[in-house]
Scaffold this motif. Structure first.
Motif, short mmCIF file in Angstrom:
data_model
loop_
_atom_site.label_atom_id
_atom_site.label_comp_id
_atom_site.label_asym_id
_atom_site.label_seq_id
_atom_site.Cartn_x
_atom_site.Cartn_y
_atom_site.Cartn_z
N ASP A 119 58.44 -67.02 -27.81
CA ASP A 119 58.18 -66.04 -29.11
C ASP A 119 57.72 -64.90 -28.60
O ASP A 119 57.55 -64.52 -27.32
N ALA A 120 57.49 -63.94 -29.35
CA ALA A 120 56.99 -62.55 -29.28
C ALA A 120 56.49 -61.81 -30.31
O ALA A 120 56.60 -61.98 -31.36
N THR A 121 55.50 -60.86 -29.86
CA THR A 121 54.81 -59.85 -30.84
C THR A 121 55.19 -58.31 -29.89
O THR A 121 55.72 -58.56 -28.78
N GLY A 145 42.36 -64.79 -32.62
CA GLY A 145 42.32 -63.63 -32.45
C GLY A 145 43.24 -62.67 -33.17
O GLY A 145 43.57 -61.58 -32.61
N TRP A 146 43.41 -63.21 -34.27
CA TRP A 146 44.33 -62.28 -35.27
C TRP A 146 45.78 -62.06 -34.92
O TRP A 146 46.12 -60.76 -35.10
N VAL A 147 46.41 -62.87 -34.39
CA VAL A 147 47.77 -62.69 -34.00
C VAL A 147 48.88 -63.81 -34.38
O VAL A 147 48.37 -64.91 -34.32
N VAL A 148 49.68 -63.34 -34.95
CA VAL A 148 50.88 -64.27 -35.66
C VAL A 148 51.71 -64.38 -34.51
O VAL A 148 52.54 -63.37 -34.56
N LEU A 149 51.79 -65.19 -33.77
CA LEU A 149 52.56 -65.24 -32.80
C LEU A 149 54.32 -65.45 -33.00
O LEU A 149 55.15 -64.89 -32.52
#
Lengths: 701, 289
Positions: free
Chosen positions: A52-54, A212-216
């Motif tokens: 996956d990625a951001t 941590g407020w990240v939608v992976l």
């Protein structure tokens, strides 16, 4: 449960500064493939693998990874027996060395064909020992269109790598890349007050990121954005102008995306829709909104990445930027309208097209000739339109609008606007826009006859020009988009069902280049092969079977419209009873010929002469006469595009062919008689090959 | 925050983070990359951290003072950090907070941008930084300067001061920015925009400019021949600006343009190589012993 049996989950996160949007998906695929192959190589098994990625991280997860390699039984070779044993059968130092190396006793060694051999068992290494190398090699293997250096180590990546997390269950795997060593500390969204977060184990990772407020998950961000965009569009009183490609981009631009709606002055709506949409999309990555009738609304939707912000605060900035861009666009439009397109044409002389291939004016002149010639052959009524459109085709490249970086994608589209506004006939204006179609795979072909002529001419000119100048695509490098040009030619010829020779088109296009006028014949074959490469893909997309495609493209395939019709014919024929038998007999004709007999015979190619005086059996003479007659009929049927008629006509030869094989021994001892018989069979094969190389069809009983 | 306070704040911030506050260079230039504190200092092994405001001129961007977002003269704030520290992005974010940008209420985004200056033989990778969709900073890891691969790598942060000031002050035109003490940017520079636009587009004398270009190109080469690399650099900067003036005047055709850029790049390469040698001859005095 032993070590080798237990399964663990692996987490590997590459933390970077913001990656270029269009690098991310390819990097995900490459990372997956690299890790997969390296795990297989290392004999480590797993149950699932995903990446996956951001914008700031590439994350690889392996589930159910075996904790260690299985032990490996293998045979090892030592020195020759002569070297390993002394005369008294005791071991020499060389022999002892071999035993020591593998920890063997003398009893475990045997001698086979004069050499020492032993079965050894190599104990599998634990995954945790193997993973540092596997993972750092995988990172190293990623290839980007452009990479950079940023630190003392001189490591290269798309953007600086700032952290690595590698956990096998809860154990840190110390992967090293450049100056960074992996640990268990990941980073939160840049706006989060706690920037460093500890990951206790691979299983905890998703939860840590969420805190941590990240939608992976790319898929989750995409889905969330889709819904948000629809909601905001509805709130703005309209509906979203769908743009999947843009959505793919913005998904990679935010770790926790939000959507803000904004507006622009309705006065700008008098500018053409494409210009407004381009101004919003190309640089700002805003989505457009339209009403129920499909009319553009003075609204936009922008994606942002700030979970704390009230979008009210973000909107004014977004609006101001767009306002400035629309103002620029309006200014360019007004300025451009002061100079008619036709008056720009002579100025194209100052603009280089491609180094070594002259100016855009040279290109314009070639396009005029070529599209008029094509029209004469394919669309006689569009001759004047094609020529007039070709004359203006490239003029918009030096308008203010198209020269502006963010509006370059409006090439052709602006030409159509300006030409129409300046009084050019509608068909001419339309053709200018359509010259670049299909713009991407799956895009529509030109709708008008003039557009098709210009589009064909432009693509042929690109292909032939680059080929003549030696600018041939290699591997992934195709800077002049020649594959797309070839694909476009295939699509247009097939969609319009045009019957024309590729070779003839290439030769004509080559004549337009003063640089290599005489080289036309040289490049005709490779350019034809290059276009056929695209044709192969096209046929596969149309669900033809691989053996059918091979049968069609093995023979002289110079007329794509004909190839498409033959493909259809094959598909129909296969369903008919008796086809298998017919093909078996036909294949006999072909298979008895020398192995390397070429299949692709151009129509003008001359076959070796058949000499009736060498015929010895009646059936030979009969078959020859019948083949000659079939040849004449075939020419007529093929010219009329009646391919199933042609096949049927060929099947009329079958009884004679059968008799020929029964009564005649082809491989006669007399060389002249044998050659003559083979030449007769070649003539028949040649007739078959005007349709396809049937011997390549896989016929199931 | 007014314009001069923004500059002061950025200077103080970066001085506190180890930068030398160097001054603008006293020659016309299109970007602060031409300041020797950037172009020359990023070359070679010696560490270097500097910050400076820089007046820049881009003759082609003049709009006679009529466009609220564009001028032929504007200011950059330039930061060079060599080697680029690992927390360079964080430092940049902190600097924005220092000048009064509430980061928690705006969208700061690092958008891919491959920076390139063909005239300087320079290239770098990095981003444009967007503030609610508006480009306010060019953020680049230099890879190459004067055709020379760099090592260590310098980070370059170039703030567009007018855009930031307009945003902070909530004004729609750069001429409405308050410079200080109630005096506006327009009070100071609007007349310049009108007159310089007229000069750049209409009144400049191409022949004079051509002659000057040729003369300063020659002078660069002559000085390089004498190993006077620092004066040679000044003449390169002058040549580059003369080229920009000719370009704005429409005196250079599209096909000639490439040739001029190549000539400038060759000068830049000559200077870069000369400078590397010069620092080597000095024994790289800024390298920590």
């Amino acid at each position: 449960m032993g070590l080798a049996m237990s399964k663990q989950d692996l987490l590997f996160e590459i933390g970077c500064e913001e990656l270029p949007v269009d690098y991310i998906a390819p990097a995900q695929r490459q990372l997956l493939a690299a890790v997969e192959s390296k795990l297989n190589e290392a004999r480590l098994t797993y149950t699932a693998l995903d990446c996956d990625a951001t914008p700031r991280r590439l994350v690889l997860r392996v589930r159910g990874l075996s904790a260690a390699q299985p032990d490996l039984e293998k045979e090892v070779q030592g020195p020759t027996a002569a070297l390993a044993y002394a005369a008294d059968k005791t071991l020499t130092p060389a022999g002892e060395g071999f035993l020591r190396k593998y920890g063997l006793t003398a009893e475990q060694v045997e001698v086979r064909t004069g050499r020492l051999l032993a079965q050894v068992r190599e104990t599998g290494k634990p995954a945790r020992e193997l993973l540092p190398d596997i993972l750092s090699a995988a990172v190293n293997s990623l290839a980007f269109p452009k990479s950079m250096r940023w630190e003392v180590s001189q490591a290269r990546f798309a953007r600086p790598i700032r952290w690595l997390v590698a956990l096998l269950s809860d154990e840190v795997i110390p992967v090293v890349f450049g100056d960074v060593t992996a640990g268990r500390i990941t980073r939160s969204h840049p706006l989060h007050s706690v920037s460093r977060l500890e990951v206790k184990s691979a299983a905890d990772y998703a939860q840590v990121l969420e805190q941590g407020w990240v939608v992976l998950s790319v898929a989750k961000r995409r889905e969330a954005l889709k819904q948000l965009l629809a909601v905001r569009a509805a709130e703005s009183g309209g509906r979203l102008v769908e743009d999947e490609e843009l959505l793919d981009m913005v998904v990679m631009m935010a770790e926790k995306p939000g959507v803000v709606a904004g507006g622009f002055k309705p006065a700008y709506l008098h500018i053409a829709r494409e210009i407004i949409v381009t101004a919003m999309r190309e640089h700002q990555r805003y989505f457009a909104v339209e009403d129920a009738q499909g009319k553009l609304l003075p609204c936009f939707l922008a994606v942002y990445d700030n979970p704390l912000a009230d979008p009210v605060n973000i909107r004014p900035g977004c609006e101001r930027v767009l306002e400035a861009r629309l103002k620029d666009a309006e200014f360019f439009f007004r300025e451009d309208m002061k100079k008619p397109l036709a008056s720009l044409v002579p100025e194209l002389e100052r603009v280089l097209w491609i180094k070594g291939l002259g100016s855009l004016l040279d290109k314009t002149k070639r396009l005029e000739t070529l599209s008029e010639w094509l029209a004469a052959k394919l669309e006689p009524s569009a001759q004047a339109t094609a020529k007039a459109a070709a004359h203006l085709a490239k003029a918009d490249l030096i308008t203010n609008m198209v020269q502006e970086k963010e509006f370059t994608s409006l090439q052709g589209i602006m030409g159509t606007f300006y030409a129409a506004a300046q009084g050019a006939p509608e068909a001419v204006a339309q053709a200018i826009r359509e010259q670049y179609q299909p713009r991407v795979a799956g895009d529509a072909c030109p709708r008008t006859a003039g557009g098709r002529m210009l589009a064909l001419a432009d693509k042929l000119d690109n292909l032939v020009g680059c080929w003549g100048a030696g600018l041939i695509p290699t591997g992934a490098k195709d800077p002049y988009a020649l594959r797309r040009a070839a694909q476009g030619i295939v699509s247009i010829l097939l969609e319009a069902v045009y019957r024309i020779s590729l070779t003839e088109m290439v030769l004509k296009a080559a004549k337009g280049f003063s640089q290599f006028k005489e080289k036309g014949a040289e490049i005709a074959a490779p350019v034809q092969a290059f276009i056929l490469g695209r044709m192969e893909t096209e046929l596969a997309n149309r669900q033809y079977r691989p053996d059918e495609i091979q049968a069609l493209l093995a023979v002289w395939a110079d007329d794509l419209g004909a190839v498409a019709q033959k493909a259809e014919m094959l598909r129909t024929l296969r369903q008919e009873p008796g086809f298998a038998d017919q093909i078996t007999t036909f294949s006999r004709v072909v298979n008895i010929l020398p192995k390397n007999t070429p299949r692709a015979w151009a129509p003008e190619a001359v076959l070796p002469a058949i000499l009736p005086e060498f015929f010895q059996v009646e059936v030979e003479k009969e078959l020859y006469r019948a083949a000659e007659q079939a040849h004449k009929d075939l020419n007529r049927l093929l010219a009329a595009g009646n391919f199933s008629g042609a096949f049927k006509r060929l099947t009329e030869l079958l009884p004679l062919i059968d008799r020929f094989f029964t009564d005649v021994l082809v491989m006669d001892q007399d060389e002249a008689v044998k050659t003559n018989r083979l030449n007769l069979l070649l003539l028949i094969a040649r007739l078959l090959w005007t349709l396809a190389d049937f011997s390549r069809l896989v016929i199931s009983a | 925050m007014n314009f001069q306070e923004i500059i002061q704040t950025l200077q103080t911030f970066w001085a506190n983070h180890g930068c030398l506050v160097v001054q603008p260079y006293d020659l016309e230039k299109g970007a602060s990359t031409f300041n020797p504190a950037t172009f020359l200092r990023v070359l070679g092994p010696e560490p270097w951290s500097s910050a400076n405001v820089e007046p820049c001129r881009r003759p082609k961007d003049g709009r006679y003072g009529e466009n609220p977002n564009r001028g032929q003269h504007y200011y950059q704030f330039q930061v060079i950090l060599k080697p680029a520290p690992a927390d360079i992005q964080d430092l940049y974010r902190q600097s924005l907070a220092q000048i009064g940008l509430p980061l928690d209420q705006h969208d700061i985004r690092f958008t891919e941008d491959d920076w390139e200056s063909p005239t300087l033989g320079a290239a770098g990778l990095g981003w444009q930084v967007w503030l609610d969709g508006l480009e306010i900073t060019q953020f680049t890891y230099f890879q190459q300067m004067g055709g020379i691969e760099l090592n260590p790598i310098a980070g370059e942060i170039t703030y567009g001061l007018e855009r930031i000031a307009m945003f902070l002050q909530g004004v729609e035109s750069l001429f409405d920015i308050e410079w200080g003490h109630g005096v506006k940017y327009g009070d100071l520079f609007h007349a310049n925009e009108v007159q310089w636009s007229t000069y750049n587009f209409e009144a400049s004398d191409p022949q004079t400019l051509f002659d000057a270009f040729t003369a300063s190109e020659k002078e660069t080469q002559r000085l390089l021949g004498l190993n006077l690399v620092l004066p040679a650099y000044d003449y390169l900067v002058k040549s580059s600006h003369l080229f920009n003036l000719l370009d704005a005047r429409g005196a250079i055709s599209v096909s000639e343009r490439v040739g001029y850029i190549t000539r400038l790049r060759n000068l830049a390469k000559g200077v870069a190589q000369g400078y590397l040698k010069h620092r080597e001859d000095l024994g790289h005095p800024l390298l920590k012993k």
